[in-house]
Design an enzyme around this catalytic site. Structure first.
Site, PDB file in Angstrom:
ATOM      1  CG  PHE A   8      44.641  43.657  32.750  1.00 42.28           C
ATOM      2  CD1 PHE A   8      44.889  44.491  31.677  1.00 42.28           C
ATOM      3  CD2 PHE A   8      45.005  42.324  32.642  1.00 42.28           C
ATOM      4  CE1 PHE A   8      45.485  44.015  30.516  1.00 42.28           C
ATOM      5  CE2 PHE A   8      45.601  41.834  31.493  1.00 42.28           C
ATOM      6  CZ  PHE A   8      45.840  42.682  30.426  1.00 42.28           C
ATOM      7  CD  GLU A   9      39.784  49.895  35.562  1.00 45.63           C
ATOM      8  OE1 GLU A   9      38.552  49.993  35.741  1.00 45.63           O
ATOM      9  OE2 GLU A   9      40.499  50.874  35.280  1.00 45.63           O
ATOM     10  N   GLY A  10      38.013  45.059  36.606  1.00 43.99           N
ATOM     11  CA  GLY A  10      36.880  44.130  36.593  1.00 43.99           C
ATOM     12  C   GLY A  10      37.296  42.700  36.838  1.00 43.99           C
TER      13      GLY A  10
END
Length: 607
Positions: free
Chosen positions: A392-394
């Site tokens: 999971f990024e951003g």
């Protein structure tokens, strides 16, 4: 993780700036009059007794015979790397009193200061004197201040500097006495690999030592600590002592704590040294498409990039092979599944990686949580996969205002993700492989900042992976933080470390293994992970991401963490001989770069 071509991105997160501003305090033109009761309180301020009384960081100081201003010796201090050669001494003072601090210095960017004054800490500096120059500053102590730290240091990248005749003039304080034995030692949290402890604060103590079975295993500045690297289902004995400038108290009465059973995390039949890589399976970029059957045998864990949601908040994850129009050499579904089985027969693990640069996933509702479990299960079952990688990024993870304790999160996107992964773990059992690939912003930055902060105003994503890692630590197979596309991050030495060299990987990995107080709160310590749960994440080539590290620097980092050699200025908090290995973005970029990353891994570990 990136899915673009050679263009480098910075992952859209806040750059964590390390530009420490030079605070040029004004030199005091004339010192106040000295009363008859005032005295020079510094021990060995002329360095005639070597470094007696002084603590110089990372062995950066030495007493030399030239240059000197008076007597036979002076201090020579040598900044190196991210260390600015700080030498300090703790001195007993009186509350509500005024002091004058002076020193003669020679060299570029030399600082003189005092901290812990109880009022306003002070410092002064000179830029580049070619001859001896006196620095002087004054300060007042607070109503309860009984000791201060006086120090000198240089600056990053500057040559040697010299200090002589350092004095602190003012009223002497009461003699420091050894603190009392700490009382109230108790266990506050248990995992399969760690024990969290707390005790009553001791008046006059500047720190504490924690003992396990009579051996010192941790130090703390406040009345709590977490001991890590323990074995599941094992009883341990703990004691604690209090320390200050006068010495160390006797040890407290011992208590016994037993770690919990392992929750099925750990190696899940991984090799002792594992190489993890991401395979661009659903898209193409400048590195080219690599078929599953063509993945070299060096790779022990193959993460399929990426499963992505139908919308940010749906929780409905989909995965499909790269379209033929985009990837002319893509294999058929049947060939892909057969190749996965062949890899697994050879002892490899194949996981579905969820998220990536473009796959924003916010499980803000229980409906999204349930859709996540259902859709991820379908992907795992369709392709016969071994488990899940959370990338999971951003803006996928963030903490709501008021969610300030990583041990008991309340933000729905955090709580629902933890619940979803536990459901998947329960469904597939102890052989389920769970890995995570957060960015430094979501993990190590938590040492300084957590969420929006106690008063709001901070980026709510700071440290947001910590509650997920903590809640799932007994189910976690591997954590491989992305040590790239990152701004400078503060390590446990309270210095900033920048990506691209061994130092960054040493400092960032040591934080994961030693544990750290979240947002500086010693009452909220993130316990370290087991070394076999940790791998270092790096880009495979200069095209793969910002922060590429040469093989020589990668090997230095491994030497330091595993063998405690080649460490440079950063000193690790243990010898992490069971460190699991390396992760890279990506298998495709490594093939594009003639296999440099995987060949170096194989060569280092003798594979």
């Amino acid at each position: 993780m990136e899915r673009t071509g050679p263009t480098v991105r910075f992952s859209g997160l806040l750059a964590v700036c390390s530009a420490t501003l030079l605070a040029a305090a004004t030199l005091v033109a004339s010192a106040p009059a000295v009363s008859a009761a005032d005295a020079d309180l510094v021990r060995n301020g002329g360095f005639e007794a070597g470094l007696d009384g002084w603590n110089c960081a990372n062995q950066s100081g030495a007493a030399v015979t030239a240059p000197k201003r008076s007597g036979d010796y002076a201090l020579k201090a040598t900044p190196a790397g991210n260390d600015h050669a700080k030498c300090s001494q703790t001195i007993t003072v009186k509350p509500n009193s005024t002091y004058t601090l002076s020193a003669w210095v020679q060299g570029s960017h030399v600082y003189l200061g005092a901290s812990g004054t109880g009022t306003t800490d002070v410092s002064t500096w000179t830029q580049s004197p070619a001859a001896w120059k006196q620095l002087t500053t004054t300060f007042a102590t607070g109503p309860s201040t009984t000791s201060v730290s006086v120090y000198t240091h240089g600056w990053y990248g500057t040559p040697d500097h010299y200090v002589d005749d350092l004095t602190l003039i003012g009223p002497g304080g009461e003699p420091v006495v050894i603190p009392a034995v700490p009382a109230g030692l108790k266990t506050t949290a248990l995992t399969s690999s760690s024990v969290a402890l707390s005790w009553n604060a001791v008046s006059g103590a500047s720190g504490y030592h924690v003992y396990r079975g009579g051996t010192k295993v941790a130090t703390a500045t406040g009345p709590s600590a977490t001991v890590t690297g323990l074995t599941p289902s094992t009883a341990y004995s703990f004691q604690v002592s209090a320390t200050n400038a006068a010495g160390e108290s006797a040890k407290s009465a011992a208590i016994t704590a037993t770690t919990t059973e392992g929750g099925g995390g750990g190696d899940t039949k991984l090799p002792a040294r594992a190489l993890v890589g991401y395979l661009h399976s659903s898209f193409a970029n400048g590195s080219g498409y690599t078929r599953m059957a063509d993945v070299p045998d060096s790779w022990d864990v193959i993460n399929l990039a990426f499963g992505e949601p139908t919308s940010v908040t749906s929780g409905d994850i989909r995965f499909a092979l790269c379209p033929v129009a985009e990837c002319p050499n893509v294999e058929s579904e049947a060939e892909f599944k057969a190749a996965i089985k062949a890899k697994q027969a050879a002892g490899k693990k194949v996981l579905i990686s969820i998220g990536g640069q473009n796959g924003q996933v916010q499980l803000a509702s229980t409906a999204a949580r349930d859709a996540f479990v259902t859709s991820v299960s379908k992907i795992i079952d369709t392709y016969g996969l071994d488990g899940l990688d959370i990338d999971f990024e951003g803006h996928s993870l963030s903490l709501n205002t008021g969610d300030t304790d990583f041990r008991s999160p309340t933000s729905p996107v955090i709580v629902n993700l933890i619940s979803a992964v536990k459901s998947l773990k329960a469904k597939y059992g102890s052989d389920f492989v769970l890995t995570m690939a957060p960015e430094t912003f979501f993990v190590q930055l938590g040492y300084q900042f957590y969420g929006s902060g106690p008063w709001g105003g901070q980026d709510p994503r700071a440290g947001a992976y910590l509650p997920v890692i903590h809640a799932l630590r007994d189910d976690l197979t591997l954590l491989h933080v992305q040590d790239y596309n990152s701004g400078p991050i503060m390590g446990l030495d309270n210095q900033y470390h920048s990506m691209g060299g061994a130092d960054f990987h040493i400092a960032m990995t040591d934080m994961l293994l030693a544990g750290f107080p979240v947002a500086g709160d010693t009452g909220k310590v993130f316990p370290g992970l087991r070394p076999d749960q940790v791998a270092i994440g790096l880009p495979a080539s200069t095209q793969a991401g910002n922060g590429h590290t040469t093989p020589a620097e990668v090997n230095k980092a491994l030497d330091c963490l595993i063998k405690k050699t080649s460490c440079g200025s950063y000193q690790t908090h243990g010898t992490w001989s069971d460190l699991r290995g390396l992760m890279t973005w990506s298998i495709n970029w490594d093939r594009f770069n003639n296999g440099e990353f995987s060949r170096n891994f194989d060569g280092y570990f003798g594979n």
